[in-house]
Design an enzyme around this catalytic site. Structure first.
Site, PDB file in Angstrom:
ATOM      1  CD  GLN A 154      56.722   1.652  49.487  1.00  0.00           C
ATOM      2  OE1 GLN A 154      56.442   1.003  48.700  1.00  0.00           O
ATOM      3  NE2 GLN A 154      55.907   2.004  50.803  1.00  0.00           N
ATOM      4  N   GLY A 283      54.843  -6.386  48.681  1.00  0.00           N
ATOM      5  CA  GLY A 283      54.859  -6.978  48.220  1.00  0.00           C
ATOM      6  C   GLY A 283      54.085  -6.258  46.807  1.00  0.00           C
ATOM      7  N   GLY A 284      53.657  -5.003  47.564  1.00  0.00           N
ATOM      8  CA  GLY A 284      53.260  -4.271  46.754  1.00  0.00           C
ATOM      9  C   GLY A 284      52.715  -2.951  47.586  1.00  0.00           C
ATOM     10  CG  MET A 285      53.131   1.461  47.988  1.00  0.00           C
ATOM     11  SD  MET A 285      52.390   1.484  49.348  1.00  0.00           S
ATOM     12  CE  MET A 285      51.405   3.131  49.376  1.00  0.00           C
ATOM     13  CD  GLU A 286      48.500   1.191  49.780  1.00  0.00           C
ATOM     14  OE1 GLU A 286      48.287   1.585  50.949  1.00  0.00           O
ATOM     15  OE2 GLU A 286      49.336  -0.270  49.995  1.00  0.00           O
ATOM     16  CG  ASN A 287      52.385   4.227  45.183  1.00  0.00           C
ATOM     17  OD1 ASN A 287      51.783   4.933  45.925  1.00  0.00           O
ATOM     18  ND2 ASN A 287      53.320   3.595  44.484  1.00  0.00           N
ATOM     19  CG  HIS A 310      46.086  -6.341  50.108  1.00  0.00           C
ATOM     20  ND1 HIS A 310      45.876  -6.522  51.398  1.00  0.00           N
ATOM     21  CD2 HIS A 310      46.908  -5.188  50.229  1.00  0.00           C
ATOM     22  CE1 HIS A 310      46.080  -5.823  51.829  1.00  0.00           C
ATOM     23  NE2 HIS A 310      46.985  -4.944  51.587  1.00  0.00           N
ATOM     24  CD  GLU A 311      49.414  -3.959  46.941  1.00  0.00           C
ATOM     25  OE1 GLU A 311      48.901  -2.897  48.005  1.00  0.00           O
ATOM     26  OE2 GLU A 311      49.642  -4.351  47.890  1.00  0.00           O
ATOM     27  CG  HIS A 314      44.892  -0.596  49.773  1.00  0.00           C
ATOM     28  ND1 HIS A 314      45.189   0.154  50.520  1.00  0.00           N
ATOM     29  CD2 HIS A 314      46.083  -1.847  49.988  1.00  0.00           C
ATOM     30  CE1 HIS A 314      45.866  -0.839  51.509  1.00  0.00           C
ATOM     31  NE2 HIS A 314      46.824  -1.754  51.006  1.00  0.00           N
ATOM     32  CD  GLU A 333      47.580  -1.978  54.435  1.00  0.00           C
ATOM     33  OE1 GLU A 333      46.711  -2.896  53.676  1.00  0.00           O
ATOM     34  OE2 GLU A 333      48.327  -0.999  54.099  1.00  0.00           O
ATOM     35  CG  ASP A 388      58.395   2.744  58.358  1.00  0.00           C
ATOM     36  OD1 ASP A 388      56.955   2.492  57.514  1.00  0.00           O
ATOM     37  OD2 ASP A 388      59.436   2.753  58.007  1.00  0.00           O
ATOM     38  CE1 TYR A 396      48.571  -5.252  54.975  1.00  0.00           C
ATOM     39  CE2 TYR A 396      49.653  -4.643  57.017  1.00  0.00           C
ATOM     40  CZ  TYR A 396      49.670  -4.662  55.379  1.00  0.00           C
ATOM     41  OH  TYR A 396      50.850  -3.589  55.213  1.00  0.00           O
ATOM     42  NE  ARG A 570      56.424  -9.889  49.439  1.00  0.00           N
ATOM     43  CZ  ARG A 570      55.278 -11.157  48.693  1.00  0.00           C
ATOM     44  NH1 ARG A 570      55.762 -11.085  48.477  1.00  0.00           N
ATOM     45  NH2 ARG A 570      53.965 -10.859  49.548  1.00  0.00           N
TER      46      ARG A 570
END
Length: 614
Positions: A154, A283-287, A310-311, A314, A333, A388, A396, A570
Site C-alpha cells: 500500500q 476500501g480500495g486502492m486505485e493501482n 470509485h477506484e 481514479h 479524490e 496520511d 472526497y 479496513r
C-alpha cells in the site's frame, strides 16, 4: 488489448516524464528533482516470506536537468542498503558512494548517492525490513485460504519508499518493469501488465509502459487464482472468494463503457481487480490496471459496488491527472468521488446516485463539527504532518460537492465538456491547486461569465467549512424512511410493518444513522430481534449498528463486535468503533480485543489505533 486512437494518444503521452509545470515544492520528499529525475525503474526482487522482506535491486534510468549535478537523492524508510552501482558513459558499471541519513519519523531516511560523472543508470541493492509501512506480510492462518502466506503493498501516500528507494513524490512520473521471484506455488501480481503472471511458476515479469507517480507502484503475492469477467476485466483472488467476487463485480465492464462515453476512453488497457485479505486498511486502492479491493464489499447483492466505481474513476482522476503534492489531494479524490457518482447514476440510476450523495454529505457535515477548521479546507496545509493525515471525507465529499455545485450552476452539458477537456489537457501530468484554479478560471468561469465568480470558487477551495449555498443532496427515499422511523418511535407503527424488505443498504444506513443516539435499551432489543442487526453480514450495516449500540450501551453486540474487529482491518470500519468504545467507558475491553487483533492489522491501521490507546 488494442487501444483506440484516443487511448493510444494518451498512452503515448504517458511515456513522457515531466515534473509539474510549477515545480511544486513537495515537503514530503528529499528528491532533488531540479537536478535529476528517474524516468524508468526496473525492480528485481525476491519475495522472502520467512524473513518478511523484499530483497534485490532497483535500477533507475536517469535524466539530468542540471549539467553540473552529480548527485541523486532518493527517499527511503526502513530499508537496508547494501551497495549502489552506476553505469557511466563508457557503458560499464562502477561503484558509487552513498550516505543513508538518520531516519525522520515522517519522511524516512534520505539516501544521497554521489557519482563521478552523470550516470545513465543507477542500481541500488537493498532489502526491506519486516516493519516496512508499505507492506503487509500475512501468515497462512491470516488469509482466506489458510494454506499460503500473502504479501501486499500500500504505497499511498508516501509508503513506496518503505519498499523501493525512489523519488517518492506525485510531482513526478515514472515507467517501470519488474522481475519478481516467489515460491513456486505463490502468484505475484503488480500494477502493470499482468499477462506474465497468468502461469503460476514463481518467476514473474511485469511491464508498466505508462508513466505513473510512485505511489501507484504496487505488488501482491499469495494463493491467487484468476477469472475473467469480460474482454477487459478479470479478478485475481484467493479461491474461496473468487466466484463470489466475480458475481459481485461483473458490472465493471459496463462501468468502463459508461465512463468512456462521458470522459474519454480508458487509457490503461486492462482493468483487473485484486481481492485482498480482510486486513487491507482501505476500501480500495486505485493501482493502475489492477485496483486493490477489500473483501468487505462482497455483500452478495452489489449494494457496495460504488467502491469499484470509485477506484475505476481514479483511472481518469488521480492516475491520469494527478495531484502534485498531498496538500492538493482533493484534486484526486474530489474529482474521483464526483465521477464515481456519475458512473453509479449511469449504471444503477439517478435514485441510487442521489442516495449515495446524501449519505456522504450527511457524513461530511457531521465530520465538520469535530475537526479543526483549517483541516476542513480543500487545499489543505499539512505543515510537516504525515500526508496520511490528509485523508478524510473533506477532500472526497467536499470536493465532490464543489463539483456538483459547478455542474448545477453551469448545467451538466457545459460542465461535462469542461471535465472531459480537463482530463485530456492534464493527461499523464501532475498539477497543483493553483494551476487548477487558473485552468478553471480560463476554461469555465470566464468562458461563461456571470455564473460563478472566481471569489466563490476560491471560497470553496481555500476557506474552511462549506459555503452557505453548498448543495445539500436529499432523497425522497430517505424522507420515507424518516417518516417510518418517527412513526415507530412515537408508537404509531410496529417494526413488522416497516417496508424493510425493499430497502437498499443506503436506506438501512440512513435508518440506523438517524436513530436517536440515546435510544432506550428496550428499543434496541426490539430492533435487534426484528432485524438481526447484530449478526448482519453486510459490513457497512453492521458497522452502523455497532456504532449506535456502543453509544447506547447495548451489551448484546459485544461477542459479534469482537469478531468484527478481529476479522477485518479496513480502517473506516474499525477505527471509529475503537474511538467510540474508549469514549463510552469500554477502553479495557477494546484494548484487550485490539491486542488480539493487532497482529492481523496493516501497519497503517496499527499506527492509527495505537494512538487511540496512548
Amino acid at each position: 488489448m488494442k487501444l483506440t486512437a484516443f487511448a493510444t494518444s494518451l498512452a503515448l503521452a504517458g511515456l513522457s516524464h515531466s515534473v509539474t509545470a510549477t515545480q511544486a515544492v513537495d515537503q514530503h520528499t528529499y528528491a532533488n528533482l531540479n537536478d535529476v529525475i528517474s524516468t524508468h525503474l526496473h525492480l528485481d526482487l525476491d519475495v522472502d516470506f520467512a524473513d518478511k522482506q523484499l530483497e534485490g535491486f532497483v535500477e533507475h534510468t536517469l535524466e539530468w536537468k542540471n549539467s553540473k549535478a552529480r548527485t541523486l537523492v532518493l527517499d527511503t524508510r526502513d530499508l537496508e542498503v547494501d551497495k549502489v552501482m552506476y553505469q557511466g558513459r563508457d557503458g560499464k558499471w562502477h561503484k558509487a558512494s552513498f550516505t543513508l541519513a538518520k531516519r525522520d519519523d515522517v519522511k524516512g531516511a534520505k539516501l544521497t548517492i554521489r557519482f563521478k560523472e552523470q550516470a545513465k543508470k543507477a542500481r541500488v541493492y537493498y532489502n526491506s525490513l519486516p516493519q516496512a509501512s508499505g507492506l503487509q506480510w500475512l501468515t497462512p492462518i491470516q488469509t482466506a485460504s489458510k494454506t499460503h502466506p500473502f504479501m501486499y503493498s500500500q504505497s499511498q501516500a508516501i509508503h513506496a519508499r518503505s519498499w523501493i528507494p525512489v523519488q517518492d513524490t506525485p510531482a513526478m512520473r515514472v515507467t517501470y518493469s519488474a522481475r519478481i521471484n516467489t515460491p513456486k506455488d505463490v502468484r505475484a501480481v503488480m500494477s502493470a501488465d499482468n499477462s506474465g503472471a497468468l502461469i503460476k511458476d514463481g518467476d514473474y515479469w511485469f511491464d508498466m509502459p505508462q508513466a505513473i507517480p510512485p505511489y501507484l507502484i504496487a505488488i501482491g503475492a499469495g494463493n491467487l487464482e484468476y477469472k475473467e469477467m469480460s474482454h477487459q476485466t478479470a479478478i485475481f483472488a484467493e479461491p474461496q472468494i473468487l466466484d463470489a467476487s466475480v458475481a459481485e463485480f461483473n458490472d465493471t465492464q459496463t462501468m468502463i463503457n459508461k465512463t468512456n462515453a462521458m470522459y474519454g476512453e480508458y487509457a490503461w488497457g486492462r482493468y483487473d481487480l485484486l481481492m485482498l485479505p480482510p486486513s487491507f486498511p482501505f476500501g480500495g486502492m486505485e493501482n493502475p490496471r489492477l485496483s486493490f479491493i477489500t473483501p468487505t464489499v462482497v455483500a452478495g447483492d452489489k449494494s457496495l459496488v460504488n467502491l469499484i466505481a470509485h477506484e475505476l474513476a481514479h483511472s481518469w482522476s488521480g492516475n491520469l491527472v494527478t495531484n502534485a503534492t498531498w496538500e492538493d489531494l482533493w484534486l484526486n479524490e474530489g474529482f474521483t468521488s464526483y465521477v464515481e457518482n456519475r458512473i453509479m447514476e449511469e449504471v444503477f440510476g439517478r435514485e441510487r446516485a442521489v442516495m449515495e450523495q446524501a449519505l456522504d454529505a450527511a457524513g461530511l457535515r457531521a465530520l465538520l463539527k469535530t475537526i479543526a477548521a483549517p483541516d476542513t479546507r480543500l487545499n489543505l496545509k499539512l505543515n510537516g504532518r504525515d500526508p496520511d493525515d490528509a485523508f478524510s471525507s473533506v477532500p472526497y465529499t467536499k470536493g465532490q460537492l464543489f463539483l456538483i455545485y459547478l455542474e448545477e450552476q453551469f448545467g451538466r452539458e457545459k460542465f461535462d465538456v469542461f471535465v472531459k477537456e480537463y482530463f485530456k489537457t492534464y493527461a499523464f501530468k501532475s498539477l497543483t491547486t493553483a494551476e487548477f484554479v487558473e485552468y478553471l478560471k480560463v476554461n469555465l468561469l470566464e468562458k461563461y461569465p456571470g455564473v460563478v465568480s472566481l471569489d466563490k470558487a476560491k471560497e470553496w477551495i481555500f476557506e474552511p467549512g462549506l459555503p452557505s449555498d453548498a448543495p445539500n443532496p436529499t432523497s425522497d427515499a430517505f424522507d420515507k424512511v424518516d417518516a417510518h422511523t418517527q412513526a415507530w418511535l412515537t408508537g404509531k407503527q410496529d417494526l413488522s410493518s416497516l417496508p424493510t424488505d425493499s430497502w437498499t443498504v443506503h436506506e438501512w444506513l440512513h435508518f440506523i444513522n438517524n436513530l436517536p443516539r440515546d435510544l432506550a435499551p428496550a428499543k434496541m432489543t426490539e430492533l435487534d430481534k426484528a432485524f438481526n442487526l447484530t449478526q448482519s453480514t453486510n459490513a457497512e450495516r453492521a458497522f452502523a449498528w455497532y456504532m449506535l449500540a456502543v453509544g447506547n450501551g447495548y451489551e448484546a453486540i459485544y461477542p459479534a463486535l469482537d469478531k468484527h474487529l478481529t476479522g477485518i482491518g479496513r480502517r473506516k470500519l474499525i477505527v471509529p468503533l475503537y474511538k467510540a468504545l474508549v469514549k463510552h467507558g469500554k477502553r479495557d475491553w477494546a484494548y484487550k480485543v485490539y491486542q488480539n487483533a493487532r497482529p492481523g492489522y496493516h501497519p497503517l491501521a496499527q499506527g492509527t489505533i495505537d494512538a487511540i490507546f496512548e
